[in-house]
Scaffold this active site. Structure first.
Site, PDB file in Angstrom:
ATOM      1  N   ASP A   1      -2.715   0.099   1.691  1.00 33.11           N
ATOM      2  CA  ASP A   1      -3.841   0.998   1.415  1.00 33.11           C
ATOM      3  C   ASP A   1      -4.656   0.549   0.218  1.00 33.11           C
ATOM      4  O   ASP A   1      -5.291   1.357  -0.449  1.00 33.11           O
ATOM      5  CB  ASP A   1      -3.323   2.434   1.191  1.00 33.11           C
ATOM      6  CG  ASP A   1      -2.332   2.522   0.040  1.00 33.11           C
ATOM      7  OD1 ASP A   1      -1.905   1.470  -0.476  1.00 33.11           O
ATOM      8  OD2 ASP A   1      -1.988   3.656  -0.349  1.00 33.11           O
TER       9      ASP A   1
ATOM     10  N   LYS B   1       5.436   6.204 -11.566  1.00 38.60           N
ATOM     11  CA  LYS B   1       4.927   7.577 -11.709  1.00 38.60           C
ATOM     12  C   LYS B   1       5.508   8.293 -12.936  1.00 38.60           C
ATOM     13  O   LYS B   1       6.327   9.206 -12.820  1.00 38.60           O
ATOM     14  CB  LYS B   1       5.215   8.388 -10.438  1.00 38.60           C
ATOM     15  CG  LYS B   1       4.891   7.644  -9.148  1.00 38.60           C
ATOM     16  CD  LYS B   1       3.677   8.180  -8.431  1.00 38.60           C
ATOM     17  CE  LYS B   1       3.130   7.175  -7.452  1.00 38.60           C
ATOM     18  NZ  LYS B   1       3.850   6.951  -6.222  1.00 38.60           N
TER      19      LYS B   1
ATOM     20  N   ASP C   1      -6.955   2.185  -4.632  1.00 36.74           N
ATOM     21  CA  ASP C   1      -5.924   2.687  -3.711  1.00 36.74           C
ATOM     22  C   ASP C   1      -6.590   3.782  -2.890  1.00 36.74           C
ATOM     23  O   ASP C   1      -7.081   4.768  -3.448  1.00 36.74           O
ATOM     24  CB  ASP C   1      -4.747   3.233  -4.531  1.00 36.74           C
ATOM     25  CG  ASP C   1      -3.711   3.941  -3.665  1.00 36.74           C
ATOM     26  OD1 ASP C   1      -4.080   4.569  -2.666  1.00 36.74           O
ATOM     27  OD2 ASP C   1      -2.526   3.869  -4.003  1.00 36.74           O
TER      28      ASP C   1
HETATM   29  N1  GDD Z   1       7.277   0.569   6.364  1.00 38.68           N
HETATM   30  C1  GDD Z   1       7.232   1.482   5.397  1.00 38.68           C
HETATM   31  N2  GDD Z   1       8.285   2.322   5.242  1.00 38.68           N
HETATM   32  N3  GDD Z   1       6.149   1.542   4.608  1.00 38.68           N
HETATM   33  C2  GDD Z   1       6.125   2.481   3.626  1.00 38.68           C
HETATM   34  C3  GDD Z   1       7.175   3.387   3.410  1.00 38.68           C
HETATM   35  C4  GDD Z   1       8.325   3.292   4.280  1.00 38.68           C
HETATM   36  O1  GDD Z   1       9.303   4.036   4.171  1.00 38.68           O
HETATM   37  N4  GDD Z   1       6.845   4.193   2.365  1.00 38.68           N
HETATM   38  C5  GDD Z   1       5.624   3.792   1.938  1.00 38.68           C
HETATM   39  N5  GDD Z   1       5.185   2.757   2.696  1.00 38.68           N
HETATM   40  C6  GDD Z   1       3.923   2.010   2.548  1.00 38.68           C
HETATM   41  C7  GDD Z   1       2.691   2.894   2.629  1.00 38.68           C
HETATM   42  O2  GDD Z   1       2.202   2.919   3.968  1.00 38.68           O
HETATM   43  C8  GDD Z   1       1.732   2.169   1.685  1.00 38.68           C
HETATM   44  O3  GDD Z   1       1.034   1.148   2.352  1.00 38.68           O
HETATM   45  C9  GDD Z   1       2.651   1.518   0.664  1.00 38.68           C
HETATM   46  O4  GDD Z   1       3.945   1.474   1.257  1.00 38.68           O
HETATM   47  C10 GDD Z   1       2.705   2.263  -0.672  1.00 38.68           C
HETATM   48  O5  GDD Z   1       2.967   3.624  -0.415  1.00 38.68           O
HETATM   49  P1  GDD Z   1       2.051   4.770  -1.052  1.00 38.68           P
HETATM   50  O6  GDD Z   1       2.588   6.057  -0.567  1.00 38.68           O
HETATM   51  O7  GDD Z   1       0.615   4.479  -0.862  1.00 38.68           O
HETATM   52  O8  GDD Z   1       2.468   4.641  -2.584  1.00 38.68           O
HETATM   53  P2  GDD Z   1       1.641   5.022  -3.886  1.00 38.68           P
HETATM   54  O9  GDD Z   1       0.206   4.733  -3.724  1.00 38.68           O
HETATM   55  O10 GDD Z   1       2.017   6.403  -4.276  1.00 38.68           O
HETATM   56  O11 GDD Z   1       2.281   4.025  -4.982  1.00 38.68           O
HETATM   57  C11 GDD Z   1       2.408   2.635  -4.730  1.00 38.68           C
HETATM   58  O12 GDD Z   1       1.171   1.973  -4.880  1.00 38.68           O
HETATM   59  C12 GDD Z   1       0.598   2.013  -6.216  1.00 38.68           C
HETATM   60  C13 GDD Z   1      -0.706   1.236  -6.174  1.00 38.68           C
HETATM   61  O13 GDD Z   1      -1.606   1.855  -5.352  1.00 38.68           O
HETATM   62  C14 GDD Z   1       3.436   2.046  -5.728  1.00 38.68           C
HETATM   63  O14 GDD Z   1       3.688   0.723  -5.327  1.00 38.68           O
HETATM   64  C15 GDD Z   1       2.917   2.084  -7.169  1.00 38.68           C
HETATM   65  O15 GDD Z   1       3.821   1.418  -8.049  1.00 38.68           O
HETATM   66  C16 GDD Z   1       1.559   1.406  -7.259  1.00 38.68           C
HETATM   67  O16 GDD Z   1       1.020   1.520  -8.579  1.00 38.68           O
HETATM   68 MG    MG Z   2      -1.041   4.166  -2.146  1.00 39.24          MG
END
Ligand code: GDD
Ligand code: MG
Length: 362
Positions: A111, A162, A223
């Site tokens: 994303d 977080k 993001d």
């Molecule tokens: N296959 C799979 N299985 N993908 C997953 C799973 C899972 O269980 N959980 C999450 N994802 C994928 C989501 O589809 C997304 O593309 C990515 O992993 C990160 O998940 P998000 O839910 O978007 O996380 P976030 O935005 O809260 O946090 C993450 O991204 C930040 C940057 O945008 C973390 O990596 C943070 O450390 C980072 O700063």
């Molecule tokens: Mg994200």
């Protein structure tokens, strides 16, 4: 050969109701599924093979991309019956990699819209001898991200996912969601259970003295996890603030896809996209918004920084700001929606019988 794993299994909860029937990476951003922009950028950086780690609405990915030939990529699909978390998903996808133990493997969150030089991150990783290289960026408010302080040489000192207390906010450098792993490091992640790469793998590697390399890159980064960010990302692509090889039209105030109908007396601006089968009627003003396939914007409606879902309609004279109208929802004429509102898929809002445009004299 250069391989990547793309994490696309999340439920996209913060983007509901847009993600009710479409997984977040397949939502249309600037007219094409968001993932197409990411895959095209990866291909342009020399990536040849991508393992897509899917879970939520998994079957839709293969329907969209097939074997990947159209993008010049070889795509492989892996599905988790139960989501395994980011680390578990990476480990599970690794079964399908062909890279040797010492070779670099790119990993992307599904994303992120960014201008990162992907090839430079991969080549720098090779030269550094690090176990993992992490793309980092700086943001004014890091609370929703993983905080990653580094020393003067770029060596990662901590990974705080977080942060919950003000004392934990020790840097504005955050994990930007793109990594290069040396293949053998992925194989050491425990298999068959849920693992968070952010909460378990990275802190564990640091505790055992591992070399994690942070690369701060301050090119465009977003993001797309919230409706406001989703709309901004689409508008920025349409206006050319971030380049994408997959943009389906010329950069400018708006992109209208073939098969959409926009009345000559309607005004589109701010990086609006109108997808195929959508209709924008006479006098409507659509600013910095995403109008999804088959949606209809009635005469003289104002739509600002909003998403109008598939086959949804916004009636004539409506005012819709910073809103999400779910797929097939119908907003009757003359509704003024409160800014930030989300209308669930299929909901029907009745017309407002009288439009009060001036106070009634006593
Ligand atoms: N296959 C799979 N299985 N993908 C997953 C799973 C899972 O269980 N959980 C999450 N994802 C994928 C989501 O589809 C997304 O593309 C990515 O992993 C990160 O998940 P998000 O839910 O978007 O996380 P976030 O935005 O809260 O946090 C993450 O991204 C930040 C940057 O945008 C973390 O990596 C943070 O450390 C980072 O700063
Ligand atoms: Mg994200």
């Amino acid at each position: 050969m250069s391989e990547a794993i793309l994490l696309v299994g999340g439920k996209g909860t913060r983007l509901r109701p847009l993600t009710t029937f479409t997984p977040k990476p397949l939502l249309r951003v600037a007219g094409v599924p968001f993932l197409t922009h990411q895959l095209a950028r990866a291909a342009a950086a020399g990536v040849t093979r991508v393992v897509l780690a899917t879970s939520y609405l998994a079957e839709l990915f293969e329907q969209e991309y097939g074997d990947g030939a159209q993008l010049g990529l070889e795509l492989v699909y892996v599905t988790e019956a139960e989501p395994l978390g980011t680390g578990g998903a990476i480990r599970n996808a690794a079964r399908h990699l062909r890279s040797g133990p010492g070779e670099p493997v790119l990993v992307f969150n599904g994303d992120i819209l960014s201008g990162l030089d992907i090839a430079a991150l991969r080549e720098g990783h090779r030269a550094s001898g690090a176990e993992v290289s992490l793309h980092l960026t700086r943001v004014p408010d890091p609370r929703a991200f993983g905080l990653v302080p580094t020393d003067a040489h770029g060596r990662v000192e901590a990974f705080l996912e977080k942060p919950e207390t003000p004392e934990e906010i020790i840097t504005d450098q955050i994990n930007a969601g793109c990594y290069v792993f040396t293949r053998s490091v992925i194989d050491a992640i425990p298999a068959g259970r849920e693992v968070s790469v952010e909460r378990e793998t990275f802190p564990g590697l640091l505790r055992s003295g591992g070399f994690l390399r942070g690369v701060v890159d301050e090119s465009y980064w977003l993001d797309l996890g919230t409706p406001a960010a989703f709309v901004k990302g689409s508008a920025d692509l349409v206006r050319g603030l971030i380049d994408s090889p997959a943009l389906p039209g010329a950069v400018g105030e708006a992109i209208v896809l073939p098969g959409a109908q926009v009345d000559e007396q309607a005004r589109l601006s701010g990086g609006t996209v109108v997808c195929e089968g959508a209709v924008v009627e006479r006098g409507a003003v659509v600013e910095a918004s995403v109008v999804l396939p088959g949606a209809r914007i009635g005469p003289d409606a104002l739509v600002h920084r909003s998403v109008v879902g598939r086959q949804a309609s916004v009636g004539g004279g409506c005012v819709v700001r910073e809103a999400v109208v779910g797929d097939t929802a119908q907003v009757g004429p003359y509704n003024e929606l409160p800014p930030g509102v989300r209308i669930a898929c299929g909901v029907q809002l009745p017309a407002q019988a009288v439009r009060v445009s001036a106070p009634v004299a006593a």
